[in-house]
Design an enzyme around this catalytic site. Structure first.
Site, PDB file in Angstrom:
ATOM      1  N   CYS A 234       0.819  -1.226   0.000  1.00  0.00           N
ATOM      2  CA  CYS A 234       0.000   0.000   0.000  1.00  0.00           C
ATOM      3  C   CYS A 234       0.848   1.270   0.000  1.00  0.00           C
ATOM      4  O   CYS A 234       0.362   2.341  -0.348  1.00  0.00           O
ATOM      5  CB  CYS A 234      -0.936   0.007   1.188  1.00  0.00           C
TER       6      CYS A 234
ATOM      7  N   HIS B 198      -3.419   6.947   2.875  1.00  0.00           N
ATOM      8  CA  HIS B 198      -3.790   5.619   2.393  1.00  0.00           C
ATOM      9  C   HIS B 198      -5.176   5.273   2.927  1.00  0.00           C
ATOM     10  O   HIS B 198      -5.484   5.534   4.086  1.00  0.00           O
ATOM     11  CB  HIS B 198      -2.755   4.593   2.871  1.00  0.00           C
TER      12      HIS B 198
ATOM     13  N   ASN C 180     -10.042  -0.461  -0.062  1.00  0.00           N
ATOM     14  CA  ASN C 180      -8.574  -0.368  -0.030  1.00  0.00           C
ATOM     15  C   ASN C 180      -8.010  -0.968  -1.318  1.00  0.00           C
ATOM     16  O   ASN C 180      -8.034  -2.190  -1.501  1.00  0.00           O
ATOM     17  CB  ASN C 180      -8.061  -1.131   1.200  1.00  0.00           C
TER      18      ASN C 180
HETATM   19  O1  UT7 Z   1      -3.587  -1.808   3.665  1.00  0.00           O
HETATM   20  C1  UT7 Z   1      -3.430  -1.904   4.998  1.00  0.00           C
HETATM   21  C2  UT7 Z   1      -3.492  -3.215   5.652  1.00  0.00           C
HETATM   22  N1  UT7 Z   1      -4.599  -3.483   6.493  1.00  0.00           N
HETATM   23  C3  UT7 Z   1      -5.156  -2.668   7.396  1.00  0.00           C
HETATM   24  O2  UT7 Z   1      -4.872  -1.524   7.514  1.00  0.00           O
HETATM   25  C4  UT7 Z   1      -6.182  -3.256   8.315  1.00  0.00           C
HETATM   26  C5  UT7 Z   1      -6.211  -2.561   9.639  1.00  0.00           C
HETATM   27  N2  UT7 Z   1      -7.218  -3.116  10.479  1.00  0.00           N
HETATM   28  C6  UT7 Z   1      -8.542  -2.876  10.336  1.00  0.00           C
HETATM   29  O3  UT7 Z   1      -8.949  -2.143   9.459  1.00  0.00           O
HETATM   30  C7  UT7 Z   1      -9.488  -3.495  11.344  1.00  0.00           C
HETATM   31  O4  UT7 Z   1      -8.737  -4.175  12.342  1.00  0.00           O
HETATM   32  C8  UT7 Z   1     -10.500  -4.485  10.689  1.00  0.00           C
HETATM   33  C9  UT7 Z   1     -11.523  -3.730   9.873  1.00  0.00           C
HETATM   34  C10 UT7 Z   1      -9.776  -5.507   9.846  1.00  0.00           C
HETATM   35  C11 UT7 Z   1     -11.278  -5.233  11.797  1.00  0.00           C
HETATM   36  O5  UT7 Z   1     -11.936  -4.299  12.627  1.00  0.00           O
HETATM   37  P1  UT7 Z   1     -11.797  -4.399  14.211  1.00  0.00           P
HETATM   38  O6  UT7 Z   1     -12.631  -3.329  14.781  1.00  0.00           O
HETATM   39  O7  UT7 Z   1     -10.332  -4.396  14.553  1.00  0.00           O
HETATM   40  O8  UT7 Z   1     -12.463  -5.781  14.499  1.00  0.00           O
HETATM   41  P2  UT7 Z   1     -11.840  -7.079  15.192  1.00  0.00           P
HETATM   42  O9  UT7 Z   1     -10.887  -7.767  14.283  1.00  0.00           O
HETATM   43  O10 UT7 Z   1     -11.370  -6.701  16.566  1.00  0.00           O
HETATM   44  O11 UT7 Z   1     -13.123  -7.977  15.330  1.00  0.00           O
HETATM   45  C12 UT7 Z   1     -14.226  -7.600  16.172  1.00  0.00           C
HETATM   46  C13 UT7 Z   1     -15.334  -8.633  16.009  1.00  0.00           C
HETATM   47  C14 UT7 Z   1     -14.819 -10.069  16.093  1.00  0.00           C
HETATM   48  O12 UT7 Z   1     -15.807 -10.843  16.728  1.00  0.00           O
HETATM   49  P3  UT7 Z   1     -15.637 -11.258  18.276  1.00  0.00           P
HETATM   50  O13 UT7 Z   1     -14.373 -12.026  18.341  1.00  0.00           O
HETATM   51  O14 UT7 Z   1     -15.582  -9.951  19.033  1.00  0.00           O
HETATM   52  O15 UT7 Z   1     -16.873 -12.048  18.540  1.00  0.00           O
HETATM   53  C15 UT7 Z   1     -14.716 -10.506  14.654  1.00  0.00           C
HETATM   54  O16 UT7 Z   1     -14.856 -11.890  14.484  1.00  0.00           O
HETATM   55  O17 UT7 Z   1     -15.905  -8.501  14.703  1.00  0.00           O
HETATM   56  C16 UT7 Z   1     -15.892  -9.768  14.035  1.00  0.00           C
HETATM   57  N3  UT7 Z   1     -15.737  -9.548  12.609  1.00  0.00           N
HETATM   58  C17 UT7 Z   1     -16.759  -9.316  11.791  1.00  0.00           C
HETATM   59  N4  UT7 Z   1     -18.075  -9.246  11.990  1.00  0.00           N
HETATM   60  C18 UT7 Z   1     -18.857  -8.979  10.943  1.00  0.00           C
HETATM   61  C19 UT7 Z   1     -14.566  -9.490  11.895  1.00  0.00           C
HETATM   62  N5  UT7 Z   1     -14.835  -9.237  10.606  1.00  0.00           N
HETATM   63  C20 UT7 Z   1     -16.193  -9.128  10.515  1.00  0.00           C
HETATM   64  C21 UT7 Z   1     -17.065  -8.856   9.446  1.00  0.00           C
HETATM   65  N6  UT7 Z   1     -18.379  -8.796   9.703  1.00  0.00           N
HETATM   66  N7  UT7 Z   1     -16.623  -8.648   8.196  1.00  0.00           N
END
Ligand code: UT7
Length: 332
Positions: free
Chosen positions: A117, A259, A289
């Site tokens: 990225c 980004h 993204n």
């Molecule tokens: O190009 C750059 C590279 N990547 C990035 O910059 C990614 C950076 N990170 C992020 O953008 C965020 O961490 C994400 C969008 C990937 C995830 O958001 P988050 O607020 O950090 O969520 P999380 O991973 O802490 O997950 C929270 C909950 C989990 O459930 P439990 O364990 O609390 O029951 C996940 O399983 O949300 C769940 N979850 C979803 N639920 C519905 C994870 N993905 C999804 C989804 N839909 N798509």
């Protein structure tokens, strides 16, 4: 030795036709529009169809033709092609050579840049250095990705985040006395964090086998929460460094083009910098993204719709797999 300055002469961008909404994804994995919008700011993304000719190099070709047209240059005016991508048409040859042939840029050298990225800002920095030394006059700087074949469409933690697209800038030697210029670029990496976001197989470390395909090791794997934590600090630090180095403050900046990985990351960076969101260019809602393509496509859109004008002070700010991160401060 005489040194020169570089400026962005013109830009262009292109996206595939197929628009995939959050509701479309919810039919495949357990997710919903509300969660995706609230956690990421994303509502839709474009997904390329190779069968319809929507290759990485074809998107870059469309964006390059637009940028050259706007710059009033022809393909043979281009001295060098720097092509930032982690989703090349082929492992070999590089996609810059594929584009060179399609475009007819007969005089150009051609090189791919792999910095995920952050790729576009890395490529811009190299192009700027080439122009500063006087070695080249016109360089095509590309950030283009077709990530969709590398997405695990059964993994809700990643498949909601990514899209395909291409953005191009023509970087040229600035005429003497021209206010438009790249002031400085700042590039960093944290190779210790390489496994936070990577594709395990497909390189020579783990060639593709039937087992690899069964285990989906040829697709992207990401530890999103851990990246999130470091991304805000990386972006804020790089932005501050670019301003300090050139004697500017955040108040001088007309537009921040970060980004587009997650709207919450962008908002957290703006807050940390004490920078108003109204002056942040955001296109994540519609395009998600697109890795190396986020900054050049967002910038191109803002220039095209008249938000960013000649003379504006613009800050590019990026991070990505590697991890890599960086910034570029320029007067458009
Ligand atoms: O190009 C750059 C590279 N990547 C990035 O910059 C990614 C950076 N990170 C992020 O953008 C965020 O961490 C994400 C969008 C990937 C995830 O958001 P988050 O607020 O950090 O969520 P999380 O991973 O802490 O997950 C929270 C909950 C989990 O459930 P439990 O364990 O609390 O029951 C996940 O399983 O949300 C769940 N979850 C979803 N639920 C519905 C994870 N993905 C999804 C989804 N839909 N798509």
């Amino acid at each position: 030795m005489t040194t020169y300055r570089s400026k962005i002469l013109a830009t262009g961008s292109a996206f595939p036709a197929n628009r995939v909404t959050n509701a479309d994804l919810a039919q495949r994995v357990e997710t919903n529009d509300e969660w995706i919008v609230e956690r990421t700011g994303i509502r839709a993304r474009r997904v390329a169809d190779a069968a319809k000719g929507e290759l990485n190099s074809e998107l870059a070709l469309r964006a390059s033709k637009q940028a050259l047209d706007r710059a009033g240059l022809s393909a043979t005016d281009i001295d060098f092609i720097l092509y930032a991508t982690v989703s090349p048409d082929h492992v070999m040859p590089n996609t810059a050579c594929v584009l060179q042939e399609k475009l007819g840029a007969k005089r150009a050298g051609a090189l791919d840049i792999s910095a995920a990225c952050s790729g576009f800002v890395y490529a811009l920095s190299i192009a700027d250095a080439f122009i500063k030394t006087g070695q080249y006059r016109n360089i095509l700087v590309i950030g283009a990705e077709v990530l969709s074949p590398m997405v695990n469409w059964d993994d809700r933690g990643t498949c909601i985040l990514f899209g395909d697209g291409a953005g191009v800038a023509v970087l040229s030697r600035a005429p003497e006395g021209d206010a438009s210029q790249i002031y400085s670029t700042h590039l960093y990496a944290d190779g210790w964090s390489k496994e936070l976001f990577f594709v395990p197989a497909g390189g020579t470390a783990m060639p593709v086998t039937h087992e690899v395909l069964d285990q989906k090791l040829h697709l992207m794997q990401m530890k999103g929460r851990e990246i999130y934590k470091v991304a805000v600090r990386m972006l804020a630090d790089c932005a501050t460094e670019a301003l300090t180095k050139n004697g500017f403050t955040v108040k001088d900046v007309d537009w921040l083009v970060p980004h587009q990985a997650n709207l919450r990351i962008i908002e957290a960076v703006a807050k940390r910098l004490d920078f108003p969101m109204e002056k942040v260019i955001v296109n994540i809602e519609e395009f998600a993204n697109t890795s190396a393509a986020t900054v050049p496509t967002a910038f191109d859109e803002a220039v095209t719709n008249g938000k960013i004008k000649r003379g504006d002070l613009v800050l590019f700010d990026v991070f990505g797999a590697g991890l890599t991160y960086g910034s570029a401060l320029l007067r458009y």
